[in-house]
Design a protein around this motif. Sequence first.
Motif, PDB file in Angstrom:
ATOM      1  N   VAL A   5       0.824  -1.209   0.000  1.00  0.00           N
ATOM      2  CA  VAL A   5       0.000   0.000   0.000  1.00  0.00           C
ATOM      3  C   VAL A   5       0.861   1.263   0.000  1.00  0.00           C
ATOM      4  CG1 VAL A   5      -1.668   1.347   1.330  1.00  0.00           C
ATOM      5  CG2 VAL A   5      -2.042  -1.099   0.964  1.00  0.00           C
ATOM      6  N   PRO A   6       1.865   1.390   0.867  1.00  0.00           N
ATOM      7  CA  PRO A   6       2.718   2.578   0.791  1.00  0.00           C
ATOM      8  C   PRO A   6       3.391   2.743  -0.574  1.00  0.00           C
ATOM      9  CG  PRO A   6       3.083   1.415   2.847  1.00  0.00           C
ATOM     10  CD  PRO A   6       2.226   0.531   2.010  1.00  0.00           C
ATOM     11  N   ARG A   7       3.720   1.635  -1.194  1.00  0.00           N
ATOM     12  CA  ARG A   7       4.351   1.703  -2.506  1.00  0.00           C
ATOM     13  C   ARG A   7       3.377   2.248  -3.549  1.00  0.00           C
ATOM     14  NH1 ARG A   7       8.226  -3.118  -4.669  1.00  0.00           N
ATOM     15  NH2 ARG A   7       9.268  -1.941  -6.323  1.00  0.00           N
ATOM     16  N   LEU A   8       2.129   1.821  -3.468  1.00  0.00           N
ATOM     17  CA  LEU A   8       1.119   2.320  -4.394  1.00  0.00           C
ATOM     18  C   LEU A   8       0.813   3.789  -4.134  1.00  0.00           C
ATOM     19  CD1 LEU A   8      -1.337  -0.723  -4.421  1.00  0.00           C
ATOM     20  CD2 LEU A   8       0.274  -0.066  -6.214  1.00  0.00           C
ATOM     21  N   GLU A   9       0.851   4.170  -2.878  1.00  0.00           N
ATOM     22  CA  GLU A   9       0.619   5.580  -2.537  1.00  0.00           C
ATOM     23  C   GLU A   9       1.713   6.464  -3.098  1.00  0.00           C
ATOM     24  OE1 GLU A   9      -1.841   5.023   1.677  1.00  0.00           O
ATOM     25  OE2 GLU A   9       0.352   5.215   1.677  1.00  0.00           O
ATOM     26  N   ALA A  10       2.954   5.971  -3.057  1.00  0.00           N
ATOM     27  CA  ALA A  10       4.086   6.757  -3.551  1.00  0.00           C
ATOM     28  C   ALA A  10       4.110   6.823  -5.073  1.00  0.00           C
ATOM     29  CB  ALA A  10       5.395   6.166  -3.030  1.00  0.00           C
ATOM     30  N   GLY A  11       3.663   5.751  -5.722  1.00  0.00           N
ATOM     31  CA  GLY A  11       3.668   5.710  -7.184  1.00  0.00           C
ATOM     32  C   GLY A  11       4.360   4.470  -7.700  1.00  0.00           C
ATOM     33  N   ALA A  12       3.620   3.590  -8.358  1.00  0.00           N
ATOM     34  CA  ALA A  12       4.182   2.347  -8.882  1.00  0.00           C
ATOM     35  C   ALA A  12       3.543   2.029 -10.233  1.00  0.00           C
ATOM     36  CB  ALA A  12       3.938   1.203  -7.895  1.00  0.00           C
ATOM     37  N   ARG A  13       4.232   1.193 -10.996  1.00  0.00           N
ATOM     38  CA  ARG A  13       3.685   0.684 -12.254  1.00  0.00           C
ATOM     39  C   ARG A  13       3.073  -0.679 -11.977  1.00  0.00           C
ATOM     40  NH1 ARG A  13       9.285   1.118 -15.200  1.00  0.00           N
ATOM     41  NH2 ARG A  13       9.781   0.592 -13.033  1.00  0.00           N
ATOM     42  N   VAL A  14       1.785  -0.825 -12.269  1.00  0.00           N
ATOM     43  CA  VAL A  14       1.037  -2.009 -11.861  1.00  0.00           C
ATOM     44  C   VAL A  14       0.389  -2.669 -13.080  1.00  0.00           C
ATOM     45  CG1 VAL A  14      -0.779  -2.909 -10.355  1.00  0.00           C
ATOM     46  CG2 VAL A  14       0.528  -0.877  -9.663  1.00  0.00           C
ATOM     47  N   LEU A  15       0.500  -3.987 -13.160  1.00  0.00           N
ATOM     48  CA  LEU A  15      -0.153  -4.772 -14.201  1.00  0.00           C
ATOM     49  C   LEU A  15      -1.126  -5.743 -13.545  1.00  0.00           C
ATOM     50  CD1 LEU A  15      -0.396  -5.842 -17.163  1.00  0.00           C
ATOM     51  CD2 LEU A  15       1.437  -7.466 -16.573  1.00  0.00           C
ATOM     52  N   ASP A  16      -2.365  -5.768 -14.044  1.00  0.00           N
ATOM     53  CA  ASP A  16      -3.360  -6.741 -13.583  1.00  0.00           C
ATOM     54  C   ASP A  16      -3.600  -7.739 -14.711  1.00  0.00           C
ATOM     55  OD1 ASP A  16      -5.287  -7.774 -11.675  1.00  0.00           O
ATOM     56  OD2 ASP A  16      -6.842  -7.025 -13.025  1.00  0.00           O
ATOM     57  N   VAL A  17      -3.257  -8.996 -14.460  1.00  0.00           N
ATOM     58  CA  VAL A  17      -3.330 -10.044 -15.472  1.00  0.00           C
ATOM     59  C   VAL A  17      -4.707 -10.708 -15.428  1.00  0.00           C
ATOM     60  CG1 VAL A  17      -2.359 -12.240 -16.227  1.00  0.00           C
ATOM     61  CG2 VAL A  17      -0.852 -10.458 -15.331  1.00  0.00           C
ATOM     62  N   GLY A  18      -5.313 -10.894 -16.594  1.00  0.00           N
ATOM     63  CA  GLY A  18      -6.657 -11.469 -16.635  1.00  0.00           C
ATOM     64  C   GLY A  18      -7.658 -10.545 -15.972  1.00  0.00           C
ATOM     65  N   THR A  19      -7.631  -9.299 -16.369  1.00  0.00           N
ATOM     66  CA  THR A  19      -8.374  -8.255 -15.656  1.00  0.00           C
ATOM     67  C   THR A  19      -9.881  -8.349 -15.834  1.00  0.00           C
ATOM     68  OG1 THR A  19      -8.271  -5.887 -15.163  1.00  0.00           O
ATOM     69  CG2 THR A  19      -8.411  -6.513 -17.498  1.00  0.00           C
ATOM     70  N   PHE A  68      -6.257  -0.171 -20.490  1.00  0.00           N
ATOM     71  CA  PHE A  68      -6.613  -1.577 -20.665  1.00  0.00           C
ATOM     72  C   PHE A  68      -6.202  -2.037 -22.047  1.00  0.00           C
ATOM     73  CE2 PHE A  68      -9.377   0.163 -17.444  1.00  0.00           C
ATOM     74  CZ  PHE A  68      -9.288  -0.800 -16.443  1.00  0.00           C
ATOM     75  N   GLU A  69      -5.593  -3.235 -22.090  1.00  0.00           N
ATOM     76  CA  GLU A  69      -5.070  -3.764 -23.337  1.00  0.00           C
ATOM     77  C   GLU A  69      -5.636  -5.148 -23.599  1.00  0.00           C
ATOM     78  OE1 GLU A  69      -0.843  -3.751 -23.023  1.00  0.00           O
ATOM     79  OE2 GLU A  69      -0.681  -1.562 -22.771  1.00  0.00           O
ATOM     80  N   LEU A  70      -5.936  -5.418 -24.846  1.00  0.00           N
ATOM     81  CA  LEU A  70      -6.381  -6.730 -25.282  1.00  0.00           C
ATOM     82  C   LEU A  70      -5.146  -7.549 -25.636  1.00  0.00           C
ATOM     83  CD1 LEU A  70      -9.110  -8.203 -25.897  1.00  0.00           C
ATOM     84  CD2 LEU A  70      -8.774  -7.516 -28.280  1.00  0.00           C
ATOM     85  N   GLY A  71      -4.947  -8.679 -24.977  1.00  0.00           N
ATOM     86  CA  GLY A  71      -3.750  -9.454 -25.251  1.00  0.00           C
ATOM     87  C   GLY A  71      -3.707 -10.762 -24.501  1.00  0.00           C
ATOM     88  N   ASP A  72      -2.721 -11.568 -24.851  1.00  0.00           N
ATOM     89  CA  ASP A  72      -2.518 -12.896 -24.281  1.00  0.00           C
ATOM     90  C   ASP A  72      -1.659 -12.782 -23.026  1.00  0.00           C
ATOM     91  OD1 ASP A  72      -1.982 -15.528 -23.688  1.00  0.00           O
ATOM     92  OD2 ASP A  72      -1.488 -16.096 -25.750  1.00  0.00           O
ATOM     93  N   ALA A  73      -2.182 -13.271 -21.902  1.00  0.00           N
ATOM     94  CA  ALA A  73      -1.452 -13.181 -20.635  1.00  0.00           C
ATOM     95  C   ALA A  73      -0.193 -14.032 -20.627  1.00  0.00           C
ATOM     96  CB  ALA A  73      -2.365 -13.608 -19.479  1.00  0.00           C
ATOM     97  N   ALA A  95       5.569 -17.520 -15.483  1.00  0.00           N
ATOM     98  CA  ALA A  95       6.947 -17.199 -15.882  1.00  0.00           C
ATOM     99  C   ALA A  95       7.009 -15.796 -16.483  1.00  0.00           C
ATOM    100  CB  ALA A  95       7.456 -18.230 -16.880  1.00  0.00           C
ATOM    101  N   GLY A  96       5.977 -15.429 -17.232  1.00  0.00           N
ATOM    102  CA  GLY A  96       5.922 -14.090 -17.799  1.00  0.00           C
ATOM    103  C   GLY A  96       5.776 -13.024 -16.740  1.00  0.00           C
ATOM    104  N   VAL A  97       4.982 -13.311 -15.715  1.00  0.00           N
ATOM    105  CA  VAL A  97       4.849 -12.370 -14.599  1.00  0.00           C
ATOM    106  C   VAL A  97       6.200 -12.140 -13.948  1.00  0.00           C
ATOM    107  CG1 VAL A  97       3.886 -12.068 -12.290  1.00  0.00           C
ATOM    108  CG2 VAL A  97       2.417 -12.890 -14.139  1.00  0.00           C
TER     109      VAL A  97
END
Length: 358
Positions: free
Chosen positions: A173-187, A232-237, A264-266
Amino acid sequence: MSAQATAVGTVERAEAFAERILGGLDDAALVLLISLGHRTGLLDTLAALDAPATSTQVARAAALDERYVREWLGGMVVGGVVTFDPDDRTYRLPAEHAACLTTGAGVDDLSLFTRYVSLMGTIEPEIARVFREGGGVGYEAYDTFQELQRDETARVYDVALVSDILPLADTLVPRLEAGARVLDVGTGAGHAVNVMARAFPNSRFTGLDISTEGIGLARAEAEQWGLENATFELGDAAELTGSYDVVTAFDTIHDQARPADVLAGVRGVLNDDGVFLMGDIDLSSRLEENVGAPMAPLAFAFSVFHCMTVSLAYGGAGLGTAWGRQRAQEMLTDAGFGLVEVTKLEDDPLNVYFVARP
């Protein structure tokens, strides 16, 4: 034990099992009626009425046809969901029943789950076909699935994602508050991403999914909310690119055609000091340990009617319920994660969360 006693015991067990199945048929029919009550708003209408009401009054309040409403109410009465006063012909939804059958119940509302049963019924002919022919049934056959998933998970994400689920990963949470790059797979429909993006404006969020319908719903919601930090992106996880500080995956890895490649990609796109938060159904990888577990038959039905067959439709592994706590930990380790913590929320018996770090 004598042969006669054995025969008597066998008959008793057979009768008891038949009674169970008969009860299951009644319960299944009631589930379909509840699903209809959720879809038409009848359950919420009954809960909002200040006093017992006639079928005409209920129909008028719900803006529905009285004859259909009256027959539905009859099913609710004989099923023990709605009470009925034969003297004045009025119906009432008790508050203790509304507490788990209406949208006002929030995360405790079970009525939305019943609509999955209706959906499974419509797809059954296709499932029977692949039982004979092999292969799977693709996303295009599930015309309301993304919408149902969005509505079902939204109740949880709105209440618990920021306050309870994200804090399961220490320092996240502190990391997200400060600013992070986040990917949600299978969103899926992207609601989790949008909730996080609204809560943490300093971070940038990307949702990825193979479903055109899901991505469309996600983008529409982000636009409606005025979010500039959610894309949001259309793509293969299984073909991830980029670099991220945080990766999340909620109830999606076991659906993937190539789950090992996804994990492995994650690991490949996650920075060395990053964190992967993965939520999934809390089942054991050992079948015998799931006997008697809460909602385990429902989980296996979901697997047959959606999770496993969707994976197989795209040439995948079809993990289904073989994906459990033990198998998940093994696959995370094989993907290159050195530290995996397994944790649960006290009020959530259905899900388990994995916090994985390189």
